[in-house]
Design an enzyme around this catalytic site. Sequence first.
Site: not given
Ligand code: AMP
Length: 282
Positions: A30-31, A33-34, A37, A149, A187
């Site tokens: 969902m952007g 990004l860190h 991601h 995870q 995020s």
């Molecule tokens: P999101 O943008 O929050 O929907 O996350 C996108 C993907 O990044 C999902 O598969 C999350 O589980 C993964 N993700 C988010 N934060 C972390 C993190 N701290 N460590 C590993 N994967 C992450």
Amino acid sequence: MRIVRTIAEVRAAVSAARDAGDIVGLVPTMGALHEGHLSLVRRAREGSDLVVVSLFVNPTQFAPGEDLAAYPRTEERDAELAAGAGADILFAPPASEIYPDGFATSIHVAGITEVLCGAHRGAAHFDGVATVVAKLFQIVAPDVAYFGQKDAQQVLVIRRLVRDLDMPVRIEACPIVREPDGLAMSSRNVYLDAAARKRATALNRALDAAEAVVARGETGAPEVLAAARAVLTDAGIDPEYLELRSAEDLRELTRVEGTALLAVAAQVGAARLIDNRILEAR
Ligand code: AMP
């Protein structure tokens, strides 16, 4: 890296690669990004020939009153970061491309969506996740898709979805990436003010405390949960949930046996945070 906005464009790009025999990897995001991601993007870069990152703040997975409008949107920076981590294509569609007028279909994964975040955010959350991920799999047709995870329940929901609907995609779960002080990257961490940011480290410390109890040979759920809860209480955090469940099917556990998932969600300042740890008895 190419930025594409339409389903037709991303399909054309992927089918050219597939015709050349390439393995296609997808990282749905969902952007904002860190490093969490980016770890998935790097993993995809290692494991596939064409790396597609999707960037879509999926409205259907937000309940009314949640942070859809406030969710951080930083596409320009995201594009730079994704390219730097090895993405070939950034698929960043407008909402109308994913949910055109008259859109009427929803995918519901039963059972495992009814606990933890499903119980607290409402059933619509995982329906939204399952539906958008199914669409992304239809659109991109990846060989492998990478998930974090960090969202342990989401990984189980996607695995169930893929199995039940015979989707020809391999799901790879990647480890949680943390800040130096242990806070799981998210995020939503940008919502934390300085005081809340400090308190937020209690989630990871609570999981550490539970892990230490298990390492001492105490495996009962009451002892494990009490150790974690004490750390949260000390930080003034009253968790939305703190539960010990099977990492395979999310059934509630009375003790750490097999692979157990200790999962926590809590409102800390302005952010709703989640974290988890896999616990294994010695
Ligand atoms: P999101 O943008 O929050 O929907 O996350 C996108 C993907 O990044 C999902 O598969 C999350 O589980 C993964 N993700 C988010 N934060 C972390 C993190 N701290 N460590 C590993 N994967 C992450």
